[in-house]
Scaffold this active site. Sequence first.
Site, PDB file in Angstrom:
ATOM      1  N   GLY A 150     -16.054   0.461 -22.383  1.00 33.69           N
ATOM      2  CA  GLY A 150     -14.846  -0.145 -21.852  1.00 33.69           C
ATOM      3  C   GLY A 150     -14.713  -1.596 -22.231  1.00 33.69           C
TER       4      GLY A 150
ATOM      5  CB  CYS B   4     -27.769  -1.984 -18.816  1.00 39.42           C
ATOM      6  SG  CYS B   4     -27.501  -0.603 -19.912  1.00 39.42           S
TER       7      CYS B   4
ATOM      8  CB  CYS C 199     -30.488  -0.211 -19.678  1.00 41.51           C
ATOM      9  SG  CYS C 199     -28.974   0.767 -19.753  1.00 41.51           S
TER      10      CYS C 199
ATOM     11  CB  VAL D 269     -13.677  -6.278 -27.072  1.00 39.23           C
ATOM     12  CG1 VAL D 269     -14.810  -7.297 -27.073  1.00 39.23           C
ATOM     13  CG2 VAL D 269     -12.865  -6.390 -28.359  1.00 39.23           C
TER      14      VAL D 269
END
Length: 432
Positions: free
Chosen positions: A47, A237, A137, A49
Site C-alpha cells: 500500500g 513491518c 520480519c 509507493v
Amino acid sequence: MYSNVEYLNCPLEGTLGVFLVTSKLLTKKISAVAGNVMKRVIVGLSGGVDSSVAAYLLKEQGYEVIGLFMKNWHDDSVTISDECPWLEDSNDAMLVADKLGIPFQTVDLSVQYKERIVDYMFNEYEKGRTPNPDVLCNREIKFDVFMDIALELGADYVATGHYCRKATIEKDGKEIHQLLAGADPNKDQSYFLCQLSQSQLAKALFPVGELLKPEVREIAKAQDLITAEKKDSQGLCFIGKVRLPEFLQQQLKPKEGAIVEVDDAFEAYNQTLPKFDSKEEELQFLSKKPVYNLNDGKVVGKHQGAHYFTKGQRKGLGVGGTVEPLFVIDTDVNANVIYTGQGKNHPGLYRNVLFVSNEELHWVRADLALSEGETMSVMARIRYRQALEAAILHKVASGLYVEFKNPQSAITEGQFVAWYLEDELLGSGVIS
C-alpha cells in the site's frame, strides 16, 4: 468496482490453509491464461509507493505479476491509527493492482507474525535486549512464510519495494547471489535484509533498488498511482507505528524503579588497560560493558519498567534540571534500574568492540565465512541509517568479534550488526 482485480472470497480471519486452497484456484486460472510463458512474480504490495512502482516496473519488463497484501496484525488498540492503518493500506494496494491490471489478494499472516515476531519481541525486551522486528520480519515472514505462499502460487520470484539490489556471480561452478546496497544512499535498506540466505535471495527481486526515491515518486505520478504522494510508513513491518509502552504492557507489566545518573568521571571509564596475553583476550575485555549498581550514581527519578527502555534513548525519562539531556547508558531488568548519563558524548554510551555468538552469526555469503583465527577488514553498521564504519572481524571458537576503528554509540544487545565489502552486504549477527 475493481474490474481488473482478482479478489477471491478468502476471509481475512481465515487460516493459511484456507488461503492456500483459494490460491490454487487463482494459480490454475492465471496459468491457463498465461500458458506459463512468462516468469511469474508475486509482489508484496504494502500500500506504499515503493512496492506499487516495483509492481509497475515488473509488468513493464514483461513479467506476469500478482499482488499480495499481508495482514499481520489485528490489535489496533496499540497502533497510532492515522499513521499506518492496515485497512487503508490494503485498499490502496487493491487500487494500485486495479490500476495496473494485475490480480490481487489479501492474506492473513497474523498467526505466524505473532509467533515469530511479536512473541520474540516480548521475550527479548523481557531479557533486557532490544530486538529489531523489521530484520526478523524480512527473514521470517516476507521471505519465508510469504515466499512459501508465492511458490504455492507457482511464482518464480518474490518482489518487494526494498531499496537494495541483487547481483548473481559464478564461483567454482555455482551461482552465488549478492545482496548489494541500494543506489539511493539516503534510502539504502540492505541492512533490513541482512539475515537473508542464498536460497531466499535466489527467489528475490528488488525492482526499485537502482532508483532514487524521487525517481520512484515520479514514476508513480506518471502512472497516476494513488500511492504517488503517500507518506512513508515509520512503524513495525506491515503493522504501522506502534505505541511501544502500550504494546509491551500487553505482557510486560509496569513496575516502578529508579533512574540513576552516572557521572562521566565514573572509575570504570578511566581505568588503565591491563596487559593481555592474546588478541582474543583483549577483544573479550573491550567488548564487555561496565557493570553498574545503585551506588555508582545518584537517583534522579522513577520509571515504570526498565524493559521499556533501550540504550541511547533520550525521550520518555521525564527527568529535568540537568545541564545536558539524560541518555540511557544501560538497563538492568533484574533489578529494574535505568542508568543514565548527561549528554550524547557520555563515555558510558561508547564501546568499540562487540561480540556475536556462533548461534546468532549469519553469513549471506557463506562462501566467504571466516574460519577460527581469521580476520577480515570490512565496513559495518549497528543500526539502520548509520553511516558505515571501518571495522575488523575476528573469528574465534565461540563466535565473532567486531572491532570498530572508532568507538560506537549505544551498542545495544539484541540489535543486528551487519558488515560489507564495498557495497555488498556479506553477513550479520545479533549483538550479544
